[in-house]
Motif scaffolding. Structure first.
Motif, PDB file in Angstrom:
ATOM      1  N   GLY A   1       0.815  -1.213   0.000  1.00 26.69           N
ATOM      2  CA  GLY A   1       0.000   0.000   0.000  1.00 26.69           C
ATOM      3  C   GLY A   1       0.846   1.259   0.000  1.00 26.69           C
ATOM      4  N   ALA A   2       0.261   2.339  -0.495  1.00 29.84           N
ATOM      5  CA  ALA A   2       0.912   3.653  -0.557  1.00 29.84           C
ATOM      6  C   ALA A   2      -0.095   4.632  -1.163  1.00 29.84           C
ATOM      7  CB  ALA A   2       2.169   3.608  -1.423  1.00 29.84           C
ATOM      8  N   LYS A   3       0.283   5.893  -1.238  1.00 31.08           N
ATOM      9  CA  LYS A   3      -0.447   6.809  -2.117  1.00 31.08           C
ATOM     10  C   LYS A   3       0.042   6.513  -3.529  1.00 31.08           C
ATOM     11  CE  LYS A   3      -1.436  11.586  -3.319  1.00 31.08           C
ATOM     12  NZ  LYS A   3      -1.540  12.999  -2.918  1.00 31.08           N
ATOM     13  N   SER A   4      -0.903   6.309  -4.431  1.00 30.47           N
ATOM     14  CA  SER A   4      -0.560   5.867  -5.782  1.00 30.47           C
ATOM     15  C   SER A   4      -0.105   7.006  -6.683  1.00 30.47           C
ATOM     16  CB  SER A   4      -1.781   5.203  -6.426  1.00 30.47           C
ATOM     17  OG  SER A   4      -1.608   5.096  -7.828  1.00 30.47           O
ATOM     18  N   PRO A   5       1.046   6.857  -7.338  1.00 27.09           N
ATOM     19  CA  PRO A   5       1.453   7.864  -8.315  1.00 27.09           C
ATOM     20  C   PRO A   5       0.642   7.797  -9.606  1.00 27.09           C
ATOM     21  CG  PRO A   5       3.103   6.115  -8.159  1.00 27.09           C
ATOM     22  CD  PRO A   5       2.047   5.801  -7.145  1.00 27.09           C
ATOM     23  N   LEU A   6      -0.086   6.702  -9.792  1.00 28.31           N
ATOM     24  CA  LEU A   6      -0.932   6.603 -10.986  1.00 28.31           C
ATOM     25  C   LEU A   6      -2.264   7.305 -10.763  1.00 28.31           C
ATOM     26  CD1 LEU A   6      -1.119   5.215 -13.876  1.00 28.31           C
ATOM     27  CD2 LEU A   6      -2.561   3.530 -12.739  1.00 28.31           C
ATOM     28  N   THR A   7      -2.921   7.008  -9.634  1.00 23.64           N
ATOM     29  CA  THR A   7      -4.256   7.565  -9.408  1.00 23.64           C
ATOM     30  C   THR A   7      -4.224   8.837  -8.568  1.00 23.64           C
ATOM     31  OG1 THR A   7      -4.666   6.384  -7.328  1.00 23.64           O
ATOM     32  CG2 THR A   7      -5.182   5.198  -9.377  1.00 23.64           C
ATOM     33  N   GLY A   8      -3.205   8.998  -7.751  1.00 21.38           N
ATOM     34  CA  GLY A   8      -3.211  10.109  -6.801  1.00 21.38           C
ATOM     35  C   GLY A   8      -4.039   9.814  -5.568  1.00 21.38           C
ATOM     36  N   GLY A   9      -4.604   8.602  -5.500  1.00 25.09           N
ATOM     37  CA  GLY A   9      -5.387   8.210  -4.328  1.00 25.09           C
ATOM     38  C   GLY A   9      -4.689   7.094  -3.572  1.00 25.09           C
ATOM     39  N   ILE A  10      -5.401   6.523  -2.612  1.00 26.29           N
ATOM     40  CA  ILE A  10      -4.825   5.433  -1.829  1.00 26.29           C
ATOM     41  C   ILE A  10      -4.746   4.187  -2.703  1.00 26.29           C
ATOM     42  CG2 ILE A  10      -6.970   4.463  -0.904  1.00 26.29           C
ATOM     43  CD1 ILE A  10      -5.479   4.490   1.891  1.00 26.29           C
ATOM     44  N   LYS A  11      -3.795   3.327  -2.397  1.00 25.86           N
ATOM     45  CA  LYS A  11      -3.652   2.124  -3.218  1.00 25.86           C
ATOM     46  C   LYS A  11      -3.316   0.935  -2.352  1.00 25.86           C
ATOM     47  CE  LYS A  11      -3.931   1.527  -6.907  1.00 25.86           C
ATOM     48  NZ  LYS A  11      -5.014   0.858  -7.689  1.00 25.86           N
ATOM     49  N   GLU A  12      -4.006  -0.169  -2.617  1.00 22.63           N
ATOM     50  CA  GLU A  12      -3.583  -1.466  -2.092  1.00 22.63           C
ATOM     51  C   GLU A  12      -3.571  -2.402  -3.270  1.00 22.63           C
ATOM     52  OE1 GLU A  12      -4.287  -5.657  -0.648  1.00 22.63           O
ATOM     53  OE2 GLU A  12      -5.448  -4.460  -2.037  1.00 22.63           O
TER      54      GLU A  12
ATOM     55  N   GLY B   1     -22.664  -4.107 -13.755  1.00 15.61           N
ATOM     56  CA  GLY B   1     -22.229  -4.152 -12.350  1.00 15.61           C
ATOM     57  C   GLY B   1     -20.765  -3.768 -12.208  1.00 15.61           C
ATOM     58  N   ILE B   2     -19.950  -4.293 -13.106  1.00 12.18           N
ATOM     59  CA  ILE B   2     -18.519  -4.011 -13.004  1.00 12.18           C
ATOM     60  C   ILE B   2     -18.244  -2.530 -13.281  1.00 12.18           C
ATOM     61  CG2 ILE B   2     -17.755  -4.488 -15.400  1.00 12.18           C
ATOM     62  CD1 ILE B   2     -15.996  -5.830 -12.251  1.00 12.18           C
ATOM     63  N   GLY B   3     -19.132  -1.904 -14.065  1.00 12.57           N
ATOM     64  CA  GLY B   3     -19.002  -0.461 -14.293  1.00 12.57           C
ATOM     65  C   GLY B   3     -19.151   0.321 -12.995  1.00 12.57           C
ATOM     66  N   ILE B   4     -20.060  -0.124 -12.140  1.00  9.38           N
ATOM     67  CA  ILE B   4     -20.219   0.526 -10.830  1.00  9.38           C
ATOM     68  C   ILE B   4     -18.952   0.339 -10.002  1.00  9.38           C
ATOM     69  CG2 ILE B   4     -21.517   0.468  -8.653  1.00  9.38           C
ATOM     70  CD1 ILE B   4     -23.087   1.780 -10.869  1.00  9.38           C
ATOM     71  N   THR B   5     -18.383  -0.862 -10.072  1.00 10.26           N
ATOM     72  CA  THR B   5     -17.122  -1.091  -9.359  1.00 10.26           C
ATOM     73  C   THR B   5     -16.019  -0.187  -9.903  1.00 10.26           C
ATOM     74  OG1 THR B   5     -17.674  -3.379  -8.797  1.00 10.26           O
ATOM     75  CG2 THR B   5     -15.336  -2.810  -8.846  1.00 10.26           C
ATOM     76  N   TYR B   6     -15.895  -0.131 -11.224  1.00 10.28           N
ATOM     77  CA  TYR B   6     -14.854   0.719 -11.809  1.00 10.28           C
ATOM     78  C   TYR B   6     -15.029   2.181 -11.377  1.00 10.28           C
ATOM     79  CZ  TYR B   6     -13.682  -3.120 -15.041  1.00 10.28           C
ATOM     80  OH  TYR B   6     -13.293  -4.306 -15.578  1.00 10.28           O
ATOM     81  N   ALA B   7     -16.274   2.630 -11.403  1.00 14.61           N
ATOM     82  CA  ALA B   7     -16.541   4.043 -11.106  1.00 14.61           C
ATOM     83  C   ALA B   7     -16.254   4.375  -9.648  1.00 14.61           C
ATOM     84  CB  ALA B   7     -17.989   4.381 -11.451  1.00 14.61           C
ATOM     85  N   THR B   8     -16.632   3.494  -8.761  1.00 13.98           N
ATOM     86  CA  THR B   8     -16.637   3.866  -7.347  1.00 13.98           C
ATOM     87  C   THR B   8     -15.442   3.347  -6.558  1.00 13.98           C
ATOM     88  OG1 THR B   8     -17.977   1.919  -6.855  1.00 13.98           O
ATOM     89  CG2 THR B   8     -19.150   3.998  -7.238  1.00 13.98           C
ATOM     90  N   SER B   9     -14.745   2.378  -7.084  1.00 19.26           N
ATOM     91  CA  SER B   9     -13.649   1.798  -6.291  1.00 19.26           C
ATOM     92  C   SER B   9     -12.663   2.874  -5.859  1.00 19.26           C
ATOM     93  CB  SER B   9     -12.911   0.720  -7.087  1.00 19.26           C
ATOM     94  OG  SER B   9     -11.736   0.335  -6.383  1.00 19.26           O
ATOM     95  N   THR B  10     -12.244   2.767  -4.619  1.00 21.06           N
ATOM     96  CA  THR B  10     -11.240   3.698  -4.102  1.00 21.06           C
ATOM     97  C   THR B  10      -9.904   3.526  -4.812  1.00 21.06           C
ATOM     98  OG1 THR B  10     -10.718   2.032  -2.424  1.00 21.06           O
ATOM     99  CG2 THR B  10     -12.229   3.793  -1.785  1.00 21.06           C
ATOM    100  N   MET B  11      -9.765   2.453  -5.565  1.00 17.84           N
ATOM    101  CA  MET B  11      -8.492   2.102  -6.194  1.00 17.84           C
ATOM    102  C   MET B  11      -8.373   2.622  -7.624  1.00 17.84           C
ATOM    103  SD  MET B  11      -6.811   0.390  -3.962  1.00 17.84           S
ATOM    104  CE  MET B  11      -7.436   0.511  -2.296  1.00 17.84           C
ATOM    105  N   GLY B  12      -9.387   3.282  -8.138  1.00 14.48           N
ATOM    106  CA  GLY B  12      -9.455   3.482  -9.589  1.00 14.48           C
ATOM    107  C   GLY B  12     -10.024   2.217 -10.204  1.00 14.48           C
ATOM    108  N   ALA B  13     -10.111   2.207 -11.543  1.00 18.30           N
ATOM    109  CA  ALA B  13     -10.746   1.068 -12.216  1.00 18.30           C
ATOM    110  C   ALA B  13     -10.033  -0.226 -11.830  1.00 18.30           C
ATOM    111  CB  ALA B  13     -10.697   1.271 -13.723  1.00 18.30           C
ATOM    112  N   ASP B  14     -10.732  -1.079 -11.100  1.00 15.32           N
ATOM    113  CA  ASP B  14     -10.112  -2.297 -10.564  1.00 15.32           C
ATOM    114  C   ASP B  14     -11.186  -3.366 -10.471  1.00 15.32           C
ATOM    115  OD1 ASP B  14      -8.936  -4.312  -9.115  1.00 15.32           O
ATOM    116  OD2 ASP B  14      -8.437  -3.085  -7.381  1.00 15.32           O
ATOM    117  N   HIS B  15     -11.085  -4.364 -11.351  1.00 15.07           N
ATOM    118  CA  HIS B  15     -12.114  -5.414 -11.353  1.00 15.07           C
ATOM    119  C   HIS B  15     -12.086  -6.222 -10.067  1.00 15.07           C
ATOM    120  CE1 HIS B  15      -8.429  -7.290 -12.704  1.00 15.07           C
ATOM    121  NE2 HIS B  15      -8.950  -8.501 -12.607  1.00 15.07           N
ATOM    122  N   THR B  16     -10.895  -6.395  -9.486  1.00 16.76           N
ATOM    123  CA  THR B  16     -10.810  -7.266  -8.308  1.00 16.76           C
ATOM    124  C   THR B  16     -11.444  -6.637  -7.067  1.00 16.76           C
ATOM    125  OG1 THR B  16      -8.656  -6.433  -7.508  1.00 16.76           O
ATOM    126  CG2 THR B  16      -8.602  -8.209  -9.145  1.00 16.76           C
TER     127      THR B  16
END
Lengths: 576, 576
Positions: free
Chosen positions: B74-85, B427-442
């Motif tokens: 985990g870290a602050k992501s240089p790709l998204t600018g948000g939190i990342k795990e 459904g996966i579109g909702i996940t992509y839109a809302t995930s704290t990770m950015g677009a992340d299917h997992t």
């Protein structure tokens, strides 16, 4: 009768519309921002079909009012992702105003992979396919159009940078000497490029001209106004003599001249690039120390800068460009900077963003600090040709920072921070942080009061009074940007009591209305709020009203000042 | 006694800390996100001194629980600018867990321009200067470390992409066969690169191992849990036989296989890249159709893919990679895709981000659709060598979109959208839109219920129930990601009643506690809220919980579906 010209690039149609009542009292920035906010979805892609590019002359443009010939261009910015207004001199504004065109709105994207040009005249606007001038620099475009359409033709054009949709691309405007002025900031050239418009030519033959409701009142006010401009030491003396580059030595003295990508606040070689040196060089080489960007300019802060052999190199050679390539990139050769200025005009790329970018590129190790030869090569061979490296550089300071993992990137809302260190000139830091435009010194030029003692004095090294100063100036500037006036009228407006009333009188006389000073202030507030709301809808929050981290942690010599405003203090800005 | 290892790269010191009470019940994602949220200023530069890189094994990692060997980074992501795990298999997680290391926290940036490595063993962690392996690919690093430190050494390493701080750089983890698993998403390799750590080696000799509070209860629960995994058709049969690539034909059939940079939902040549074809090819060439990413994995969805001559090419060859380079880039040659997969492992770059990026690069005209030879060249010669073009490409899909002015860029929060078209699998579109990770299917794998009929069925083409589905799955996933469990345990957990209670029983037996199902749900909710709050403080709003514009306006064949959720409907997600 004033009209709106609307160009739809998707179906290649044009429309001539009457001016909606709610737009009637607006011009310049007030009008472009109102149209963008009303018609552009804040969440659209800036280079997609739903963005619009809007041009609007100011409320006084086309009249005999001194310094009223600025044109506003607006859109959603591909550089910042927020709303953008960028205004420029040149001849287009007055031609459009005389043609009775309150705004030109360009929307949609062509379906075919073809390029176009627009031609505006008394009958409206037409769209033609363009092939010949593609890939050409802006000077070649102007030359070609003057040859075909006559010396007086007005020109708005993009260079290779705009065609390539680089986010630092600007829109160039032909000036009275067939040189170039720029809608520099925010990548509006990329928006024009996305709509596949290489240039817009303007013919004002048979234009109805401007009707003044009360010509006598106008004349009196215009005279008072012009006198104020000439009487003020900055607009009447400093700027005409040395140009904006008068600021190099002043900022160096103040310790606010960002040097070596914002690591120190003074440049050892400041004398080599100063306005004083530049003035003497210009005179010695037979250039012109005074030059106006539009007819009716009585400040004449521009100049014609020649090389050693007396051959033209550049004009509109501004402090921010010279600071950026000079102090910030540690280049002490004014001739090389002038050559770069000309290249940037020709390629069609913002000279502020590009100068800030080069500082970051030097920190990234792409080229050494001070290497002006490589800087010139990167401009012509990489940016101008759109190589991969050129595309990184042409994306501005933020783009280079991202591609090379640089942490010291002086941008706010991804727009490069110009020419005044916010740690040692704190008022301008508030402007950089809060401006709806991203880091933009012109949007609330606290240097006037922090450094030049214009409009009083607020100590640049202390926090006290800076938020209020920036707020008042940003409100006033939003209003001034709507009149078509050059921002430098702010100097007399702040110091000479007759100046601002005369400006308002001219507007009232022009339209037969009765605006008060409060009305003008309220207009400024309204514009800022419209722009702010657009940005909020585009995803901005107060977290974006912040300077980069390193300003808070790295003290800058000679004052060892840091950026020490709390978030809450900055957020006070929007309390109006 | 569990401990926290803390490494300060600024002063090159290390500390061994006791675990704060509030972190005691946390592991994996729950712990990395908690530490990042507590210790990393949300507004810091992700590559600057204030970001921290945190590794944490899950709550059950190191025990005999099946499929519990995942490591969270985990870290602050240089790709998204948000939190990342981002979690991965490999051997490191279990080694760290057996050493009693609850988390390894790396903070600060070295002052000198030197590189380092870390070595973790039973006595703690040490920092050494590193020179030899700089610039080397990940396979060479693993080979070298095994030669020096023994075959069993654990390895976390970055390739050239991480050294160059590319925002698509990943962190590689050695797996039991000395191959590579990846903390793939969000550019965590760039964070490790910014801290100038080339690799972390781990020696678990003399490790205290895991104490189970109630061994008998644990054993019973572990058996029930393992049986559920083996009994479920997806985890017990589909994944072991075909790997995750079983999904190519399934998604193609569903019309949700994004093809040609998301222009259609089916790929003509799907059979050439399908899991079935891959399985037959692997078997025919003497590879392994089953392979585990960590000891104790009983799903074995990985494989060993050989070339025509029976020579090893790659493993951990996932559906999302094959989809991306295959359908999305129109490459129908599985051997070339396998070769690219191996190259991406070696260079250390996320194979999902890079695959999505190549689709955008093809749309930009950097290379033609389907040109696998040029794709391989770009990987080795440009990305691998960090040329300017390589830096653009190594910045991921968003980076290419910006540099080339592409408007059809499938990213959310600047992270590439993987493998499932959100228009036809809503459904996966909702996940992509809302995930704290950015677009992340997992992060909320609605494909289970939308496509695979696991956990019931929610029609993928209708909006009904998708927000609730995504919400429930994201909450559950945040909790599962904290246990060290592989995400594929979700299939039996959703369908087999004994599975989830057995998982909770294992946690309770491990720690001697009494968590209920509600406690686990509340943990998931808590983690999401902590991450969401970090993102808000980093400047994200609900405006960033949106899919790119073109999904709303371009219908995708064969269903001609568009992304038709209103903003208000999407925002319902956070109502919990």
């Amino acid at each position: 009768m004033d009209k709106i010209l609307r160009v739809n690039m998707t179906d290649l149609t044009t429309k001539l519309e009457t001016v909606p009542t709610e737009w009637a009292g607006l011009g310049g920035r007030g009008l472009t921002s109102t149209i963008v906010a009303a018609e552009v979805p804040a969440d659209c892609h800036p280079l997609g079909p739903n963005n619009k590019l809007v041009f609007a002359p100011g409320l006084l443009t086309g009249t005999a009012a001194a310094n009223s010939g600025r044109l506003s261009a607006g859109a959603k910015s591909p550089l910042t992702g927020g709303i953008k207004e960028s205004n420029a001199g040149g001849t287009a504004a007055q031609m459009l105003a005389r043609l009775g065109i309150k705004a030109l709105i360009i929307e949609g994207l062509p379906k075919a992979d073809k390029w176009y040009n627009l031609h505006v005249n008394k009958d409206g606007v037409t769209i033609q396919e363009e092939t010949e001038l593609l890939g050409k620099g802006n000077f070649a475009v102007i030359e070609d159009l003057e040859a075909r359409l006559g010396k007086k033709t007005g020109v708005l054009t993009i260079g290779p940078a705009g065609e390539l949709k680089m986010t630092a691309a600007n829109i160039s405007v032909k000036d009275p000497d067939s040189k170039i002025r720029s809608h520099g900031r925010g990548g509006l050239g990329a928006v024009m490029g996305s709509k596949k418009i290489k240039y817009i030519s303007i013919d004002d033959a048979g234009a109805p001209g401007i009707k003044i409701a009360d010509p006598e009142k106008f004349k009196v006010a215009a005279r008072t106004f012009a006198k104020a401009l000439l009487d003020h030491p900055v607009s009447g003396e400093g700027l005409p003599t040395y140009g904006t580059n008068v600021l190099v030595n002043i900022l160096n003295e103040a310790g606010g001249l960002p040097t070596r990508n914002f690591t120190v606040g003074q440049f050892e070689a400041h004398d080599k690039i100063s306005g004083e040196t530049m003035h003497d060089t210009i005179v010695a080489r037979g250039g012109k120390p005074k030059h106006g960007c539009h007819a009716g300019c009585i400040i004449q802060c521009s100049q014609v800068y020649n090389d050693k052999d007396g051959k033209y190199v550049t004009s509109g050679f501004e402090y921010e460009t010279i600071w950026g390539l000079g102090a910030d990139c540690c280049i002490d050769n004014l001739d090389d900077i002038a050559r770069a200025d000309n290249l940037m005009d020709d390629i069609g790329i913002d000279s502020i963003e590009t100068a800030v970018m080069f500082g970051v590129a030097m920190e990234a190790g792409i080229l050494p600090f001070g290497d002006s030869k490589e800087m010139l090569r990167l401009l012509t061979e990489e940016i101008g040709k759109g190589t991969p490296l050129g595309r990184i550089l042409g994306g501005g300071a933020g783009s280079v920072g991202k591609a090379y993992g640089v942490t010291r990137v002086p941008v706010v809302k991804n727009q490069g921070i110009p020419a005044y260190d916010p740690r040692s000139v704190k008022g301008i830091g508030i402007t950089y942080a809060t401006s709806t435009m991203g880091a933009d010194h012109t949007s609330g030029y606290t240097i006037a009061t922090n450094i030049l003692n214009v409009g009083g004095y607020v100590d640049p090294l202390k926090k006290d009074g800076q938020v209020e100063l920036s707020r008042n100036l940003q409100i006033a500037t939003a209003a001034v940007d709507s009149t078509g006036m050059c921002i430098f009228i702010a100097f007399p407006a702040l110091d000479i009591p007759e100046c601002l009333p005369a400006l308002i009188d001219m507007i009232n006389a022009r339209f037969g209305i009765n605006l008060t000073g409060d009305d003008v202030t309220n207009l400024g507030k309204h514009i800022l709020k419209v722009e702010h709301q657009f940005n909020i809808e585009a995803g901005f929050t107060n977290k974006h009203d912040r300077l980069p981290e390193f300003f808070k942690t790295e003290p800058v010599a000679p004052h060892n000042a840091v950026w020490d405003f709390t978030d809450a203090e900055i957020d006070e800005f929007w309390n109006f």
